[in-house]
Every structure is written in C-alpha cells, then in structure tokens.
Design an enzyme around this catalytic site. Structure first.
Site, PDB file in Angstrom:
ATOM      1  N   HIS A  84       1.607   4.526  -2.962  1.00 15.17           N
ATOM      2  CA  HIS A  84       1.765   5.982  -2.942  1.00 15.17           C
ATOM      3  C   HIS A  84       3.009   6.410  -3.723  1.00 15.17           C
ATOM      4  CE1 HIS A  84      -1.559   6.701  -0.315  1.00 15.17           C
ATOM      5  NE2 HIS A  84      -1.050   6.026   0.697  1.00 15.17           N
ATOM      6  N   HIS A  86       3.165   8.893  -6.921  1.00 21.76           N
ATOM      7  CA  HIS A  86       4.088  10.030  -7.047  1.00 21.76           C
ATOM      8  C   HIS A  86       4.864   9.957  -8.354  1.00 21.76           C
ATOM      9  CE1 HIS A  86       7.528  12.551  -5.071  1.00 21.76           C
ATOM     10  NE2 HIS A  86       6.786  13.271  -5.893  1.00 21.76           N
ATOM     11  N   HIS A 111       0.836  -1.209   0.000  1.00 20.58           N
ATOM     12  CA  HIS A 111       0.000   0.000   0.000  1.00 20.58           C
ATOM     13  C   HIS A 111       0.870   1.257   0.000  1.00 20.58           C
ATOM     14  CE1 HIS A 111      -3.294   2.765   1.103  1.00 20.58           C
ATOM     15  NE2 HIS A 111      -2.385   3.320   1.904  1.00 20.58           N
ATOM     16  N   GLU A 112       1.880   1.292   0.866  1.00 18.96           N
ATOM     17  CA  GLU A 112       2.745   2.470   0.922  1.00 18.96           C
ATOM     18  C   GLU A 112       3.518   2.642  -0.381  1.00 18.96           C
ATOM     19  OE1 GLU A 112       2.179   4.563   3.082  1.00 18.96           O
ATOM     20  OE2 GLU A 112       1.059   3.293   4.457  1.00 18.96           O
TER      21      GLU A 112
END
Length: 226
Positions: free
Chosen positions: A101, A105, A97-98
């Site tokens: 991100h 980006h 999940h991280e």
C-alpha cells in the site's frame, strides 16, 4: 425479493464464516513456518520500503490483532505486535502487503487515490446510515425520500467496498512479486505467504458481495413501496 435476499444473505454469511475460519487456520499454520533468513516483520517491511526508494514512511508497532494497516495521512506502516516482532511466513506476508500500500501511495496508484478520497464520506456515512435507513423504512409511505437518501449513502459505502478489491489484490501482488524477486523467502515460505494473502483477499470479496446484496435489497424495498 424478501425471501431471495434472506437466502442470499445466509449464503454470504456462511461464506464469510468459512473464509474467516480458513484464514485464521492458515495464519496459525504459516505462523509456525519460521523464516530461514531470520528477519522479523519489521525488518521485512523496512527492506521492502528501502528497495522501492521510499524513505519517508515509518514502520511502527500497534496493539491488537489484525490491526495491520498503512496510513497514507502520516505515512506509517502499522504492524500488529505479532507481525512486527515475529519471524515467520505469515508475518512476512502481512508486512510486505502493508508495504504494498505504501508503494501504491508513492506511485500514485489510481485505485488507492480513489479509495482515499471516499474515506471521509464513508466515515460520516457509517455514523448515520443505519439510522436513516431504519427511519426511511418506517416512514416509507409518508416520506419515501428519506429511504432514498439512505440508499444513496449506502451506495457510497458499497462503492468503497468494491474499490477496495483492486487495491487489496494489487498490494498483495506487489508484496509477493518483491518477496520472490529479492529471494526473501524459500519456495515453501513463498507458497505459504501467497496462500495466506489469497485467503485474506477473499474476505474483501465476500464483504463487497454482501454490501451489493444489501444495497439491492434496500432498492427493492423502495421500488415496491406502493
């Protein structure tokens, strides 16, 4: 509006407690579901970044629980010690999940860019907003403009919580799609990761609803000042 707000606030607080409690139980459950591939959260994260051609983001370990986050400023995926080191479905879900991100980006995902642009505003707002709102209510009859300023500031934080929703759901969708497409997890492990991220996302939904309800409450106070 006063009594209605109290009832609504109570319902949101109850929902928040139920979701947080369920989330905790889910992560405890899926922390016991050990990965057959034997990979740690760190290794999951590094592979997901590599598979997306992202080579300028570091995966690091940070202290604490639920401290996992992606920092776009220094391009780091920060995983709590448990997620970084452990080899289970819950760790895989959070790590991926991280990294979702980080992929956002790298691909200039619009919602993430918009949320990032609001971070400085929210940081400043969080330091002064509560005091301005309290002072605005106390001085409502003599200086109503102060409460209006507080409402505008609070509206910025509410907007931030709303924008956070598509960012978080998209990161989870990217994570789950990668885990499945690369056959990283077994069917049981994939189901566990999906369930864990589903409940994690619901915490953001409740937070946004609570912020909207509180904003409407302050607006009602301002509108009924006479």
């Amino acid at each position: 509006m006063g009594m209605s707000y109290l009832v609504l606030a109570g319902a949101i607080m109850l929902a928040s407690w139920l979701i947080s409690n369920t989330l905790k139980n889910k992560f405890e459950l899926y922390s016991k579901l050990h990965l057959q591939n034997g990979m740690s959260g760190q290794e999951i994260a590094e592979k997901m970044l590599a598979d997306h051609g992202i080579r300028d983001v570091k995966v690091i370990s940070v202290e604490g629980q639920l401290t996992d986050h992606y920092n776009p400023t220094d391009k780091t995926v920060n995983l709590s010690e448990a997620v970084y080191n452990q080899r289970n479905a819950a760790a895989a879900a959070v790590a991926a999940h991280e990294c979702g991100h980080a992929v956002q980006h790298a691909t200039a995902y619009n919602w993430l860019a918009l949320r990032s642009s609001l971070v400085p505003v929210v940081n400043v707002a969080s330091s002064y907003m509560q005091w301005i709102l309290i002072a605005g209510i106390l001085m409502l009859r003599t200086f109503p403009q102060l409460l209006l300023v507080g409402i505008v500031i609070f509206a910025a934080t509410t907007l931030f919580s709303i924008i956070t929703l598509p960012v978080e759901y998209d990161a989870s969708n990217r994570a789950l799609a990668w885990l499945e497409n690369k056959n990283m997890l077994t069917r049981e492990e994939q189901a566990g990761a999906k369930d864990a991220l589903k409940w994690a996302a619901r915490t953001y939904v409740v937070a946004a609803l609570g912020s909207i309800a509180t904003l409407l409450y302050y607006i009602s106070i301002f509108n009924n000042r006479r």
